[in-house]
Design a protein around this motif. Structure first.
Motif, mmCIF file in Angstrom:
data_model
loop_
_atom_site.group_PDB
_atom_site.id
_atom_site.type_symbol
_atom_site.label_atom_id
_atom_site.label_comp_id
_atom_site.label_asym_id
_atom_site.label_seq_id
_atom_site.Cartn_x
_atom_site.Cartn_y
_atom_site.Cartn_z
ATOM 1 N N SER A 70 -7.666 9.626 26.236
ATOM 2 C CA SER A 70 -7.944 9.479 24.807
ATOM 3 C C SER A 70 -6.668 9.004 24.114
ATOM 4 N N TYR A 71 -6.865 8.326 23.001
ATOM 5 C CA TYR A 71 -5.743 7.772 22.246
ATOM 6 C C TYR A 71 -5.763 8.312 20.829
ATOM 7 N N SER A 72 -4.604 8.451 20.259
ATOM 8 C CA SER A 72 -4.498 8.826 18.852
ATOM 9 C C SER A 72 -3.295 8.099 18.264
ATOM 10 N N VAL A 73 -3.325 7.922 16.960
ATOM 11 C CA VAL A 73 -2.247 7.230 16.266
ATOM 12 C C VAL A 73 -1.150 8.219 15.937
ATOM 13 N N ASN A 74 0.072 7.821 16.176
ATOM 14 C CA ASN A 74 1.230 8.640 15.853
ATOM 15 C C ASN A 74 1.278 8.799 14.333
ATOM 16 N N PRO A 75 1.246 10.024 13.809
ATOM 17 C CA PRO A 75 1.267 10.227 12.352
ATOM 18 C C PRO A 75 2.459 9.569 11.660
ATOM 19 N N ALA A 76 3.565 9.399 12.348
ATOM 20 C CA ALA A 76 4.736 8.758 11.747
ATOM 21 C C ALA A 76 4.456 7.297 11.395
ATOM 22 N N ALA A 77 3.445 6.707 12.036
ATOM 23 C CA ALA A 77 3.089 5.313 11.759
ATOM 24 C C ALA A 77 2.446 5.159 10.380
ATOM 25 N N PHE A 78 2.064 6.255 9.760
ATOM 26 C CA PHE A 78 1.392 6.214 8.454
ATOM 27 C C PHE A 78 2.352 6.333 7.274
ATOM 28 N N ARG A 79 3.630 6.135 7.497
ATOM 29 C CA ARG A 79 4.594 6.204 6.399
ATOM 30 C C ARG A 79 4.292 5.159 5.337
ATOM 31 N N SER A 80 3.900 3.983 5.763
ATOM 32 C CA SER A 80 3.554 2.902 4.850
ATOM 33 C C SER A 80 2.270 2.271 5.364
ATOM 34 N N ILE A 81 1.261 2.167 4.504
ATOM 35 C CA ILE A 81 -0.026 1.639 4.943
ATOM 36 C C ILE A 81 -0.529 0.574 3.972
ATOM 37 N N PHE A 82 -1.485 -0.217 4.437
ATOM 38 C CA PHE A 82 -2.178 -1.180 3.595
ATOM 39 C C PHE A 82 -3.626 -1.224 4.052
ATOM 40 N N ALA A 83 -4.489 -1.659 3.165
ATOM 41 C CA ALA A 83 -5.924 -1.623 3.445
ATOM 42 C C ALA A 83 -6.376 -2.858 4.226
ATOM 43 N N VAL A 84 -7.278 -2.614 5.161
ATOM 44 C CA VAL A 84 -7.975 -3.680 5.872
ATOM 45 C C VAL A 84 -9.464 -3.441 5.629
ATOM 46 N N PRO A 85 -10.135 -4.380 4.968
ATOM 47 C CA PRO A 85 -11.558 -4.187 4.683
ATOM 48 C C PRO A 85 -12.371 -3.969 5.956
ATOM 49 N N SER A 86 -13.264 -3.024 5.906
ATOM 50 C CA SER A 86 -14.114 -2.714 7.068
ATOM 51 C C SER A 86 -14.891 -3.923 7.543
ATOM 52 N N ASP A 87 -15.286 -4.779 6.619
ATOM 53 C CA ASP A 87 -16.046 -5.973 6.953
ATOM 54 C C ASP A 87 -15.301 -6.849 7.967
ATOM 55 N N ILE A 88 -13.994 -6.884 7.867
ATOM 56 C CA ILE A 88 -13.195 -7.684 8.795
ATOM 57 C C ILE A 88 -13.341 -7.151 10.212
ATOM 58 N N VAL A 89 -13.250 -5.854 10.360
ATOM 59 C CA VAL A 89 -13.391 -5.257 11.684
ATOM 60 C C VAL A 89 -14.841 -5.349 12.158
ATOM 61 N N ASP A 90 -15.767 -4.990 11.287
ATOM 62 C CA ASP A 90 -17.173 -4.959 11.681
ATOM 63 C C ASP A 90 -17.716 -6.328 12.067
ATOM 64 N N LYS A 91 -17.332 -7.370 11.351
ATOM 65 C CA LYS A 91 -17.915 -8.692 11.571
ATOM 66 C C LYS A 91 -17.037 -9.668 12.329
ATOM 67 N N HIS A 92 -15.719 -9.476 12.273
ATOM 68 C CA HIS A 92 -14.845 -10.530 12.783
ATOM 69 C C HIS A 92 -13.969 -10.144 13.970
ATOM 70 N N ILE A 93 -13.923 -8.887 14.348
ATOM 71 C CA ILE A 93 -13.011 -8.472 15.414
ATOM 72 C C ILE A 93 -13.315 -9.196 16.731
ATOM 73 N N ARG A 94 -14.583 -9.514 16.968
ATOM 74 C CA ARG A 94 -14.944 -10.226 18.204
ATOM 75 C C ARG A 94 -14.933 -11.739 18.020
ATOM 76 N N LEU A 95 -15.070 -12.210 16.785
ATOM 77 C CA LEU A 95 -15.184 -13.646 16.543
ATOM 78 C C LEU A 95 -13.839 -14.332 16.311
ATOM 79 N N ALA A 96 -12.956 -13.672 15.574
ATOM 80 C CA ALA A 96 -11.655 -14.261 15.266
ATOM 81 C C ALA A 96 -10.734 -14.150 16.477
ATOM 82 N N ASN A 97 -9.898 -15.166 16.666
ATOM 83 C CA ASN A 97 -8.945 -15.068 17.774
ATOM 84 C C ASN A 97 -7.711 -14.283 17.330
ATOM 85 N N GLY A 98 -6.826 -14.009 18.242
ATOM 86 C CA GLY A 98 -5.646 -13.200 17.953
ATOM 87 C C GLY A 98 -4.763 -13.767 16.852
#
Length: 84
Positions: free
Chosen positions: A2-30
């Motif tokens: 299992s994987y979890s995110v290191n809490p220290a990585a959350f010092r600074s965050i920005f929003a990524v719209p869910s639509d991007i992940v839901d619709k484009h994670i498989r379609l968009a290239n790296g």
């Protein structure tokens, strides 16, 4: 395993719209995902194409091509400030 995110990585965050992940994670290239993440991270600080290219080690022509994917899919606005 299992994987979890290191809490220290959350010092600074920005929003990524869910639509991007839901619709484009498989379609968009790296590269397309990288330029969008860079834009999201640097907005509203007036993202600069030259800075993005330097940070991602890509050419302006390539960056424009990668960004066009997001313009065509209505995530980013183009030069005319309209969304697809």
């Amino acid at each position: 395993m299992s994987y979890s995110v290191n809490p220290a990585a959350f010092r600074s965050i920005f929003a990524v719209p869910s639509d991007i992940v839901d619709k484009h994670i498989r379609l968009a290239n790296g590269h397309q995902l990288k330029v969008l993440l860079w834009i999201l991270r640097n907005t509203p600080d007036n993202p600069d194409l030259n800075e993005m290219c330097k940070a991602l080690k890509i050419t302006k022509d390539d960056a424009t091509d990668y960004l066009q994917y997001w313009v065509e899919n209505g995530i980013l606005s183009g030069n005319d400030n309209t969304y697809a």
